[in-house]
Design an enzyme around this catalytic site. Structure first.
Site, PDB file in Angstrom:
ATOM      1  CB  THR A 178     -35.114  25.231  34.198  1.00 43.17           C
ATOM      2  OG1 THR A 178     -33.836  24.758  34.609  1.00 43.17           O
ATOM      3  CG2 THR A 178     -36.189  24.311  34.748  1.00 43.17           C
ATOM      4  CB  THR A 190     -31.804  29.479  37.891  1.00 44.45           C
ATOM      5  OG1 THR A 190     -31.604  28.062  38.010  1.00 44.45           O
ATOM      6  CG2 THR A 190     -33.248  29.759  37.507  1.00 44.45           C
TER       7      THR A 190
END
Length: 657
Positions: free
Chosen positions: A20, A195
């Site tokens: 991200t 993540t």
């Protein structure tokens, strides 16, 4: 352009795998954009200030800021100056590096100050070498250490970039391999990663990076850098700051102002910025107003082996989460070949259904060589044998996994099963042992902690007088107790006062002991440093970090040298060996930017060179690029001193280069 003062600069390799942190919004949602991250960081002066003339570099004091703001330097500088002030860093990779026509150009790719595509050369099978343009952070004061330092880093970007949900075992091995290829070229490593599976990768790397002696940090973001409000800036800048300023020889994970041991974390939230938690082990670093390193919890490398990356993992492992009513048929489906290992997520403290068909399925698999590891479904807690329903699993051949996370247990099992020399019995034995601090040993297996009274102030002061005395004879006996109180005013002291006194004396004593090759004095200091004296130098709760890395790595305030530096400079082999056995860091640099290995070679201590090299030491890129090593070799060659040339060769120098 070479660095002005190598000692004031740390070199960090950022391996950007995707995630991200570098994504942009598209019609399909967030997607990774090649080179967007590198271009963005180059445009932000908090991440890139090559001329050290930004606000961040000149705001350490009111006077400095006023002088800078009126000097005219606060206006934007021209692109050609930015380019000229940069320097490229040598980087090795397992695949070709550079912009290619098959990738869509970044929205920043037309900016004038971008450097041209680097030339990438294949130097061996699966090894490529290139010089990547570097970025350099503003020079800033290091919290807790006092000196100013800038961090020069290069970004090794993967192509294609991966969403972490697409990460596989061969990608973990690739990261480990690229760290190994660049291990001698950089002081530390930061891995940018998505993540969702970051805790799997950090756990896997903790095992694949064997005998690690440098800092490796994984980080990423919940909100990409492309968004005005994001957590990417704090996470990346925090990871760079820790990696560039502290040697924490572990694979760790940094998120939301906290550095965790990499094999102790799990992702706990998909929407909070505090996305990770480590329920069974405290953080290694807490970043607030100060950067507080919990040195007592940092692993110390005492194996005296060189770092290497293990490059294999068994894919024949899986997680099996128990549920009420699970049958033996279901269990057998998971345990059937080619499965070689199962992480069994049990109820509570290691309990399971007592269905006979289920227990028989487990026992049959264990008898056939399948390794089954029991962990708890609870986020916090450990597997124990307190209940009958847990002991029946052990009787079936299931191995307790302690308080390991599911991610850690799976990757550890995969790592051990990939070692052909290990039998299933040996794997079962190693599963329950902490190899990288991944589980808490049972209390019964822990050594007894020394009492705070084991090493008292009387013994400490006696050693101080003995070591600091010019003559070893006629050493006065110092007594602090009832006898002394009879002759003088009593000295009452609190535990904190005593710890403060020890913290002030021990660093001086350990340096004095190694300078004199006094093994007795060194052993006393090391024993004191593991007793009532804490790695923070003051009793628990008192605050300030005084001795980062413990007494064995305490630095002299003037020279920045560690006890290992001092022992090496004096050629004291016994002390070198004792320090290494006690966790001395071979990659520490003094105020001049030199490692102990450099001094050992420069002083001609061939035996110590061999010891340090076997313990993982290497001559860093800065020592080579600054010309110190090359000049020493040239002088030896001109003088015809083959012995000196041989010592530099044994230290890792290419004497023909």
């Amino acid at each position: 352009m070479e660095p002005r003062q190598p000692a004031d600069e740390a070199r960090v390799l950022v391996i950007y795998t995707g995630g991200t942190i570098g994504m942009l919004v598209s019609s399909r949602g967030y997607i990774p954009e090649p080179y967007f991250l590198t271009d963005t960081l180059r445009s932000q002066k908090r991440f890139h200030d090559p001329l050290q003339d930004s606000l961040f570099s000149n705001a350490a004091s009111v006077e400095g800021y006023r002088e800078w703001s009126t000097s005219g330097k606060s206006s934007p500088i021209s692109p050609d100056k930015v380019t000229a002030a940069g320097t490229s860093l040598l980087v090795r990779s397992s695949r070709p590096v550079g912009r290619t026509s098959t990738l869509s150009p970044s929205i920043f790719s037309q900016i004038e100050n971008l450097l041209e595509q680097p030339e990438c050369m294949k130097i061996a099978d699966g090894i490529y070498e290139t010089r990547l343009p570097s970025l350099v952070t503003p020079r800033s004061v290091v919290p807790g250490l006092g000196h100013t330092k800038c961090i020069r880093y290069a970004i090794l970007e993967w192509s294609p970039l991966l969403d972490s949900s697409n990460m596989e075992m061969h990608d973990w091995i690739r990261i480990a391999g690229e760290i190994e290829l660049n291990y001698s070229l950089f002081d530390a490593f930061v891995v940018l990663h998505g993540t969702d599976t970051m805790s799997y990768t950090s756990s896997a790397l903790s095992f694949l990076l064997e005998d690690l002696g440098k800092t490796v940090i994984l980080t990423g973001a919940q909100i990409p850098l492309s968004q005005l409000r994001n957590d990417a800036v704090d996470n990346l800048l925090g990871a760079l700051s820790i990696a560039g300023n502290y040697i924490i020889p572990e694979c760790s994970l940094y998120f939301n102002h906290t550095l965790y041991r990499g094999n102790r974390v799990s992702k706990a939230s998909s929407y909070d910025l505090n996305a990770f938690h480590s329920p069974n082990f405290p953080p290694l670093v807490n970043v607030g107003i100060d950067i507080v390193v919990n040195w007592n919890d940092v692993l110390r490398q005492t194996s005296l082996r060189r770092f290497k990356a293990y490059k294999d993992m068994s894919p024949h492992v899986a997680n099996l989460r128990l549920f009420p009513g699970m049958t033996g048929t279901t269990a057998r489906a998971f345990l059937a070949p080619p499965t070689r290992g199962i992480v069994l997520e049990t109820f509570g403290a290691g309990n399971a259904s007592q269905r006979p068909d289920f227990l028989v399925a487990l026992k049959e698999a264990c008898d056939c060589g399948v390794v089954i590891v029991a962990i708890s479904q609870c986020a916090k807690g450990s597997v124990s044998g307190d209940y009958e329903t847990g002991r029946t699993l052990i009787q079936a051949g299931v191995v307790p996994g302690g308080d390991m996370t599911p991610e850690c247990a799976l990757t550890k099992l995969s790592y051990l099963l990939a070692k052909p020399e290990l039998t299933p019995t040996q794997v079962r034995s190693l599963i329950s042992l902490p190899l990288r601090g991944e589980l808490t040993p049972p209390v019964s297996s822990l050594p007894a902690a020394p009492s705070s009274d084991d090493v008292d102030l009387q013994g400490l002061l006696s050693q101080f007088v003995r070591l600091s005395s010019a003559r070893k004879a006629d050493i006065p006996q110092i007594v602090i107790g009832e006898e002394a109180q009879d002759a003088a005013a009593p000295w009452s002291r609190t535990a904190a006062e005593r710890a403060s006194t020890e913290a002030a004396l021990l660093p001086f004593l350990v340096h004095l002991a190694v300078a004199r090759d006094d093994i007795e004095g060194l052993e006393f200091c090391l024993a004191s440093g593991t007793g009532s004296f804490t790695a923070s130098g003051i009793s628990e709760g008192a605050g300030e970090v005084i001795v980062p890395g413990g007494i064995v790595n305490c630095l002299d305030a003037g020279s920045g040298r560690s006890p290992l530096h001092v022992a090496v400079l004096n050629g004291n082999t016994r002390c070198v060996e004792k320090l290494l056995e006690s966790g001395a860091l071979v990659h520490l640099r003094d105020a001049l930017g030199h490692t102990a290995l450099y001094y050992a070679a420069r002083q001609g201590h061939a035996g110590i060179v061999d010891i340090l090299v076997s313990a993982g030491a290497n001559l860093g890129g800065m020592e080579n690029e600054a010309g110190y090593v090359g000049l020493a070799v040239q002088n030896a060659v001109r003088a015809g001193n083959e012995a000196v040339v041989e010592i530099w060769r044994r230290a890792g120098t290419n004497v023909m280069g």
